[in-house]
Design a protein around this motif. Structure first.
Motif, PDB file in Angstrom:
ATOM      1  N   ILE A  33       6.288 -89.804 -95.965  1.00  0.00           N
ATOM      2  CA  ILE A  33       7.637 -89.903 -95.408  1.00  0.00           C
ATOM      3  C   ILE A  33       7.999 -88.719 -94.509  1.00  0.00           C
ATOM      4  CG2 ILE A  33      10.100 -90.016 -95.962  1.00  0.00           C
ATOM      5  CD1 ILE A  33       9.280 -91.530 -98.510  1.00  0.00           C
ATOM      6  N   GLY A  34       7.897 -87.513 -95.027  1.00  0.00           N
ATOM      7  CA  GLY A  34       8.254 -86.337 -94.230  1.00  0.00           C
ATOM      8  C   GLY A  34       7.358 -86.171 -93.021  1.00  0.00           C
ATOM      9  N   ALA A  35       6.077 -86.420 -93.182  1.00  0.00           N
ATOM     10  CA  ALA A  35       5.131 -86.274 -92.074  1.00  0.00           C
ATOM     11  C   ALA A  35       5.412 -87.285 -90.972  1.00  0.00           C
ATOM     12  CB  ALA A  35       3.700 -86.420 -92.592  1.00  0.00           C
ATOM     13  N   ILE A  36       5.736 -88.506 -91.351  1.00  0.00           N
ATOM     14  CA  ILE A  36       6.047 -89.530 -90.356  1.00  0.00           C
ATOM     15  C   ILE A  36       7.263 -89.114 -89.536  1.00  0.00           C
ATOM     16  CG2 ILE A  36       6.955 -91.873 -90.095  1.00  0.00           C
ATOM     17  CD1 ILE A  36       5.105 -92.653 -92.456  1.00  0.00           C
ATOM     18  N   ALA A  37       8.284 -88.612 -90.217  1.00  0.00           N
ATOM     19  CA  ALA A  37       9.500 -88.177 -89.517  1.00  0.00           C
ATOM     20  C   ALA A  37       9.188 -87.039 -88.544  1.00  0.00           C
ATOM     21  CB  ALA A  37      10.558 -87.743 -90.521  1.00  0.00           C
ATOM     22  N   LEU A  38       8.400 -86.073 -88.968  1.00  0.00           N
ATOM     23  CA  LEU A  38       8.066 -84.935 -88.107  1.00  0.00           C
ATOM     24  C   LEU A  38       7.147 -85.351 -86.957  1.00  0.00           C
ATOM     25  CD1 LEU A  38       7.481 -82.219 -90.839  1.00  0.00           C
ATOM     26  CD2 LEU A  38       9.434 -82.395 -89.269  1.00  0.00           C
ATOM     27  N   PHE A  39       6.160 -86.163 -87.254  1.00  0.00           N
ATOM     28  CA  PHE A  39       5.210 -86.591 -86.231  1.00  0.00           C
ATOM     29  C   PHE A  39       5.912 -87.413 -85.146  1.00  0.00           C
ATOM     30  CE2 PHE A  39       1.960 -89.690 -84.760  1.00  0.00           C
ATOM     31  CZ  PHE A  39       1.104 -88.795 -84.139  1.00  0.00           C
ATOM     32  N   SER A  75      17.413 -88.476 -95.695  1.00  0.00           N
ATOM     33  CA  SER A  75      16.530 -87.316 -95.559  1.00  0.00           C
ATOM     34  C   SER A  75      15.563 -87.523 -94.405  1.00  0.00           C
ATOM     35  CB  SER A  75      15.784 -87.027 -96.865  1.00  0.00           C
ATOM     36  OG  SER A  75      14.920 -88.075 -97.204  1.00  0.00           O
ATOM     37  N   PHE A  76      15.114 -88.742 -94.230  1.00  0.00           N
ATOM     38  CA  PHE A  76      14.215 -89.098 -93.142  1.00  0.00           C
ATOM     39  C   PHE A  76      14.855 -88.797 -91.784  1.00  0.00           C
ATOM     40  CE2 PHE A  76      11.520 -92.340 -90.995  1.00  0.00           C
ATOM     41  CZ  PHE A  76      10.306 -92.001 -91.546  1.00  0.00           C
ATOM     42  N   VAL A  77      16.101 -89.176 -91.611  1.00  0.00           N
ATOM     43  CA  VAL A  77      16.821 -88.936 -90.351  1.00  0.00           C
ATOM     44  C   VAL A  77      17.016 -87.434 -90.130  1.00  0.00           C
ATOM     45  CG1 VAL A  77      19.072 -89.221 -89.214  1.00  0.00           C
ATOM     46  CG2 VAL A  77      17.948 -91.183 -90.281  1.00  0.00           C
ATOM     47  N   ILE A  78      17.386 -86.713 -91.171  1.00  0.00           N
ATOM     48  CA  ILE A  78      17.610 -85.267 -91.038  1.00  0.00           C
ATOM     49  C   ILE A  78      16.296 -84.540 -90.730  1.00  0.00           C
ATOM     50  CG2 ILE A  78      18.284 -83.186 -92.324  1.00  0.00           C
ATOM     51  CD1 ILE A  78      20.468 -84.983 -93.639  1.00  0.00           C
ATOM     52  N   ILE A  79      15.224 -84.940 -91.375  1.00  0.00           N
ATOM     53  CA  ILE A  79      13.917 -84.329 -91.108  1.00  0.00           C
ATOM     54  C   ILE A  79      13.486 -84.634 -89.673  1.00  0.00           C
ATOM     55  CG2 ILE A  79      11.460 -84.391 -91.721  1.00  0.00           C
ATOM     56  CD1 ILE A  79      12.442 -84.890 -94.662  1.00  0.00           C
ATOM     57  N   SER A  80      13.726 -85.862 -89.203  1.00  0.00           N
ATOM     58  CA  SER A  80      13.411 -86.206 -87.813  1.00  0.00           C
ATOM     59  C   SER A  80      14.205 -85.337 -86.844  1.00  0.00           C
ATOM     60  CB  SER A  80      13.705 -87.681 -87.533  1.00  0.00           C
ATOM     61  OG  SER A  80      12.819 -88.515 -88.229  1.00  0.00           O
ATOM     62  N   ALA A  81      15.501 -85.166 -87.112  1.00  0.00           N
ATOM     63  CA  ALA A  81      16.341 -84.336 -86.234  1.00  0.00           C
ATOM     64  C   ALA A  81      15.826 -82.898 -86.207  1.00  0.00           C
ATOM     65  CB  ALA A  81      17.793 -84.383 -86.705  1.00  0.00           C
ATOM     66  N   PHE A  82      15.452 -82.381 -87.357  1.00  0.00           N
ATOM     67  CA  PHE A  82      14.873 -81.037 -87.412  1.00  0.00           C
ATOM     68  C   PHE A  82      13.599 -80.967 -86.569  1.00  0.00           C
ATOM     69  CE2 PHE A  82      11.686 -78.265 -89.411  1.00  0.00           C
ATOM     70  CZ  PHE A  82      12.276 -77.033 -89.156  1.00  0.00           C
ATOM     71  N   GLY A  83      12.749 -81.976 -86.720  1.00  0.00           N
ATOM     72  CA  GLY A  83      11.501 -82.019 -85.967  1.00  0.00           C
ATOM     73  C   GLY A  83      11.712 -82.065 -84.463  1.00  0.00           C
ATOM     74  N   LEU A  84      12.771 -82.752 -84.027  1.00  0.00           N
ATOM     75  CA  LEU A  84      13.063 -82.813 -82.588  1.00  0.00           C
ATOM     76  C   LEU A  84      13.252 -81.423 -81.996  1.00  0.00           C
ATOM     77  CD1 LEU A  84      15.544 -85.812 -82.287  1.00  0.00           C
ATOM     78  CD2 LEU A  84      13.200 -85.696 -81.452  1.00  0.00           C
ATOM     79  N   PHE A  85      13.909 -80.565 -82.724  1.00  0.00           N
ATOM     80  CA  PHE A  85      14.186 -79.225 -82.224  1.00  0.00           C
ATOM     81  C   PHE A  85      13.044 -78.248 -82.514  1.00  0.00           C
ATOM     82  CE2 PHE A  85      18.350 -81.164 -82.845  1.00  0.00           C
ATOM     83  CZ  PHE A  85      18.844 -81.037 -81.556  1.00  0.00           C
TER      84      PHE A  85
END
Length: 179
Positions: A33-39, A75-85
């Motif tokens: 889950i976390g890796a998918i959001a970051l990737f 959490s998925f959306v928040i992790i993705s937003a973090f990854g964007l930046f």
């Protein structure tokens, strides 16, 4: 072949494959889950896809698993937003830090929802602290291992697989031609 389409399809296919791993037997909390959001956040050039494609992939796997969870999606959306930046420039060190942030964020967000939506803890600061303290029980050793450590290891593993596979495919696909 259009390199933008190839890049998009490569990232999307890797995300869907990682998502399918959720339905295979695995230790508790050892998920992509976390890796998918970051990737997705790091690799999709159109940032709307950074949220949309991983979310669709999760929804599809949740249909098979039968356990959609609002805290997981938040959490998925928040992790993705973090990854964007944070992952505008992808480096090994940044992926490691982002993996740790994703794991910790997942713990904090999902336990916050337990406190906020439930009746097990009073809706006070002390209740929130008690909820997080009880959540620390996931640090204890279980049959499958340490559940929080499984989250961290899952994020590290899947980030290594996703980022590593992507860069390997890119190197094979877009080798400079010798003329």
């Amino acid at each position: 072949m259009n390199s933008v389409f190839t890049r998009f399809s490569t990232v999307a296919v890797l995300i869907f494959l990682a998502t399918l791993s959720r339905i295979l037997p695995h230790p508790f909390n050892f998920t992509p889950i976390g890796a998918i959001a970051l990737f997705g956040a790091a690799q999709f050039s159109r940032k709307v896809y950074a949220f949309m494609i991983p979310m669709v992939a999760m929804l599809l796997s949740d249909v098979l698993i039968g356990s959609p969870s609002l805290p997981t999606y938040v959490s998925f959306v928040i992790i993705s937003a973090f990854g964007l930046f944070f992952l505008k420039k992808v480096t090994y060190g940044r992926v490691v830090v982002a993996s740790l942030v994703a794991s910790i964020s997942f713990f904090l967000i999902t336990n916050f929802f337990v406190w906020f939506q439930g009746s097990m803890y009073p809706q006070t600061w002390a209740g929130l602290v008690a909820c997080y303290t009880a959540g620390l029980a996931f640090y204890q050793q279980t049959f499958w291992g340490n559940l929080f450590l499984n989250t961290v290891m899952g994020d590290f593993f899947y980030n290594a697989v996703l980022f590593g596979s992507y860069y390997g495919i890119q190197r094979l696909t877009f080798k400079p031609s010798m003329a």
